[in-house]
Design an enzyme around this catalytic site. Sequence first.
Site, PDB file in Angstrom:
ATOM      1  N   TYR A 251      -5.922  -7.360  -1.680  1.00 26.83           N
ATOM      2  CA  TYR A 251      -6.143  -6.181  -2.540  1.00 26.83           C
ATOM      3  C   TYR A 251      -5.576  -6.389  -3.935  1.00 26.83           C
ATOM      4  O   TYR A 251      -4.729  -7.262  -4.159  1.00 26.83           O
ATOM      5  CB  TYR A 251      -5.540  -4.920  -1.901  1.00 26.83           C
ATOM      6  CG  TYR A 251      -4.089  -5.018  -1.482  1.00 26.83           C
ATOM      7  CD1 TYR A 251      -3.046  -4.698  -2.345  1.00 26.83           C
ATOM      8  CD2 TYR A 251      -3.739  -5.398  -0.180  1.00 26.83           C
ATOM      9  CE1 TYR A 251      -1.715  -4.759  -1.951  1.00 26.83           C
ATOM     10  CE2 TYR A 251      -2.413  -5.477   0.228  1.00 26.83           C
ATOM     11  CZ  TYR A 251      -1.405  -5.153  -0.662  1.00 26.83           C
ATOM     12  OH  TYR A 251      -0.092  -5.212  -0.274  1.00 26.83           O
TER      13      TYR A 251
ATOM     14  N   HIS B 274       0.863  -1.193   0.000  1.00 28.25           N
ATOM     15  CA  HIS B 274       0.000   0.000   0.000  1.00 28.25           C
ATOM     16  C   HIS B 274       0.892   1.234   0.000  1.00 28.25           C
ATOM     17  O   HIS B 274       1.896   1.251   0.726  1.00 28.25           O
ATOM     18  CB  HIS B 274      -0.802   0.112   1.289  1.00 28.25           C
ATOM     19  CG  HIS B 274      -1.739  -1.001   1.591  1.00 28.25           C
ATOM     20  ND1 HIS B 274      -3.075  -0.786   1.809  1.00 28.25           N
ATOM     21  CD2 HIS B 274      -1.544  -2.328   1.756  1.00 28.25           C
ATOM     22  CE1 HIS B 274      -3.659  -1.934   2.102  1.00 28.25           C
ATOM     23  NE2 HIS B 274      -2.748  -2.895   2.082  1.00 28.25           N
TER      24      HIS B 274
HETATM   25  P1  FAD Z   1      14.380  -2.980   2.914  1.00 30.65           P
HETATM   26  O1  FAD Z   1      13.222  -2.881   2.005  1.00 30.65           O
HETATM   27  O2  FAD Z   1      14.563  -4.239   3.700  1.00 30.65           O
HETATM   28  O3  FAD Z   1      15.681  -2.719   2.049  1.00 30.65           O
HETATM   29  C1  FAD Z   1      16.972  -2.936   2.548  1.00 30.65           C
HETATM   30  C2  FAD Z   1      17.927  -3.094   1.368  1.00 30.65           C
HETATM   31  O4  FAD Z   1      19.251  -3.132   1.854  1.00 30.65           O
HETATM   32  C3  FAD Z   1      17.704  -4.389   0.591  1.00 30.65           C
HETATM   33  O5  FAD Z   1      17.620  -4.102  -0.786  1.00 30.65           O
HETATM   34  C4  FAD Z   1      18.918  -5.239   0.956  1.00 30.65           C
HETATM   35  O6  FAD Z   1      19.282  -6.127  -0.083  1.00 30.65           O
HETATM   36  C5  FAD Z   1      19.967  -4.169   1.197  1.00 30.65           C
HETATM   37  N1  FAD Z   1      21.047  -4.589   2.106  1.00 30.65           N
HETATM   38  C6  FAD Z   1      20.928  -5.237   3.295  1.00 30.65           C
HETATM   39  N2  FAD Z   1      22.137  -5.441   3.847  1.00 30.65           N
HETATM   40  C7  FAD Z   1      23.062  -4.916   2.996  1.00 30.65           C
HETATM   41  C8  FAD Z   1      24.487  -4.833   3.022  1.00 30.65           C
HETATM   42  N3  FAD Z   1      25.228  -5.312   4.035  1.00 30.65           N
HETATM   43  N4  FAD Z   1      25.098  -4.206   1.976  1.00 30.65           N
HETATM   44  C9  FAD Z   1      24.394  -3.697   0.929  1.00 30.65           C
HETATM   45  N5  FAD Z   1      23.030  -3.769   0.857  1.00 30.65           N
HETATM   46  C10 FAD Z   1      22.369  -4.368   1.885  1.00 30.65           C
HETATM   47  N6  FAD Z   1       5.152  -1.458   4.165  1.00 30.65           N
HETATM   48  C11 FAD Z   1       4.270  -0.571   3.629  1.00 30.65           C
HETATM   49  O7  FAD Z   1       4.526   0.654   3.657  1.00 30.65           O
HETATM   50  N7  FAD Z   1       3.100  -1.000   3.045  1.00 30.65           N
HETATM   51  C12 FAD Z   1       2.776  -2.341   2.992  1.00 30.65           C
HETATM   52  O8  FAD Z   1       1.722  -2.685   2.444  1.00 30.65           O
HETATM   53  C13 FAD Z   1       3.683  -3.307   3.567  1.00 30.65           C
HETATM   54  N8  FAD Z   1       3.423  -4.638   3.549  1.00 30.65           N
HETATM   55  C14 FAD Z   1       4.324  -5.525   4.101  1.00 30.65           C
HETATM   56  C15 FAD Z   1       4.038  -6.906   4.123  1.00 30.65           C
HETATM   57  C16 FAD Z   1       4.934  -7.812   4.720  1.00 30.65           C
HETATM   58  C17 FAD Z   1       4.587  -9.283   4.778  1.00 30.65           C
HETATM   59  C18 FAD Z   1       6.156  -7.340   5.263  1.00 30.65           C
HETATM   60  C19 FAD Z   1       7.151  -8.312   5.889  1.00 30.65           C
HETATM   61  C20 FAD Z   1       6.447  -5.972   5.238  1.00 30.65           C
HETATM   62  C21 FAD Z   1       5.524  -5.056   4.679  1.00 30.65           C
HETATM   63  N9  FAD Z   1       5.781  -3.677   4.688  1.00 30.65           N
HETATM   64  C22 FAD Z   1       4.884  -2.792   4.146  1.00 30.65           C
HETATM   65  C23 FAD Z   1       6.992  -3.155   5.328  1.00 30.65           C
HETATM   66  C24 FAD Z   1       8.044  -2.848   4.333  1.00 30.65           C
HETATM   67  O9  FAD Z   1       8.272  -3.941   3.484  1.00 30.65           O
HETATM   68  C25 FAD Z   1       9.349  -2.452   5.020  1.00 30.65           C
HETATM   69  O10 FAD Z   1       9.094  -1.614   6.105  1.00 30.65           O
HETATM   70  C26 FAD Z   1      10.218  -1.717   4.003  1.00 30.65           C
HETATM   71  O11 FAD Z   1      10.566  -2.584   2.965  1.00 30.65           O
HETATM   72  C27 FAD Z   1      11.469  -1.157   4.665  1.00 30.65           C
HETATM   73  O12 FAD Z   1      12.249  -0.534   3.668  1.00 30.65           O
HETATM   74  P2  FAD Z   1      13.800  -0.327   3.878  1.00 30.65           P
HETATM   75  O13 FAD Z   1      14.264   0.364   2.647  1.00 30.65           O
HETATM   76  O14 FAD Z   1      14.046   0.282   5.203  1.00 30.65           O
HETATM   77  O15 FAD Z   1      14.389  -1.810   3.983  1.00 30.65           O
END
Ligand code: FAD
Length: 381
Positions: free
Chosen positions: A214, A46
């Site tokens: 959805y 979403h």
């Molecule tokens: P991430 O998306 O985890 O990205 C981290 C990145 O860092 C990754 O690409 C990874 O490969 C990279 N990385 C990790 N370690 C290293 C390293 N040492 N060196 C280089 N790269 C590295 N959120 C919403 O807003 N709406 C939703 O509908 C929703 N639905 C969800 C459903 C589920 C089942 C889950 C589990 C989560 C959901 N979320 C949703 C939450 C959302 O997915 C996360 O909060 C969001 O992806 C966080 O983003 P981020 O960029 O902080 O981390």
Amino acid sequence: MSPQKIAIIGAGLGGAAAGALLQRAGFSVDVFEQADAFSRLGAGIHMGPNVMKIFRRLGIEDAVARLGSQPDFWLSRDGASGDYLSRIPLGDFARREYGAAYVTIHRGDLHELQIAALQPGTLHFDKRLTEIEDDGAGVDLTFADGTRHRADIVVGADGINSRIREALLGVEKPNYSGWVAHRALIPGATLEAAGITVEPCVKWWTEDRHMMAYYTTSTRDEYYFVTGVPHPAWEFDGNSVPSSREEMHAAFAGYHPVVQGLIDSADEISKWPLLNRSPLPLWSRGRMVLLGDACHPMKPHMAQGAAMAIEDGAMLARCLAETGLTDFAAGFQLYEANRRERASRVQAVSNANTWLRTQEDPAWVFGYDLYEHALSSDAAA
Ligand code: FAD
């Protein structure tokens, strides 16, 4: 003198947004991602009006709105009887009252649009950060392939198992919440052939479990479900394992026929542990700062985890633009002062899994416009 440089670790939804917004603010930014490429993995997401207003600044709001589905309501229904528990108006109401659309979309489609908003040549794949050293004058990064990079500041957008969080606070596994999520994508044609009528955005609830379902496309040719189901321990290796219709039928016994039909229509079902952490004692130290799941991971039940990561990126860009990179310490403080309360509140509500179950007013989340928020340097802001 060479320009001051920002390195972002992780090109997930938070890192990609932070990178593009910091670049638009005039900073020199490189983004390092451990994956060797991104693919269209099976999940929906979403994006509320609070994020769409940030996408407006990135020039991708219209494309996201065009690709995704725009439900008229978030519906909550009793899992067994199907009675409506809430009907939260979205659609035109969201556009009018919250200032942007409410969109549900395929996560891969969204990510692709976000990645395309980065300056060409600034995203580096296959760069898994292994070592990091802040020597006071800059930060040295070492990657698994043996290459190195030096930056003035480093943004940890590297998710729940963040290497940067470890550098700041030590090695600590996230908490397993006691719940798992089943996920599956179903072609619209499969539902049609089975005679199952679905609603664009609906959450089916009983006391200790739920299924959120959805559309992920504007053409409504793809439907997605994601659940929350209690499960005592995550006894598997890896981020996810395959699940099955049998397992899901057992978990959702007694649920409404539409839910049973969705389970029967799902060919590939995966199962994920739901992890979280308690609020961190600090968000930055020296030249390193955290955002998104690296900083405040949460159970996903409010559908705002990525939204908070993107809001973090936008606020960090805004604060560093205000202070300049030379005074990054003041920028980091300003960022935390203007993010901690909101992100922690969302984290708490999301973990509690109460969001929109009853007819509540979601304006504090959806109506929020990060760019209208007056910056406060008070730590309690
Ligand atoms: P991430 O998306 O985890 O990205 C981290 C990145 O860092 C990754 O690409 C990874 O490969 C990279 N990385 C990790 N370690 C290293 C390293 N040492 N060196 C280089 N790269 C590295 N959120 C919403 O807003 N709406 C939703 O509908 C929703 N639905 C969800 C459903 C589920 C089942 C889950 C589990 C989560 C959901 N979320 C949703 C939450 C959302 O997915 C996360 O909060 C969001 O992806 C966080 O983003 P981020 O960029 O902080 O981390």
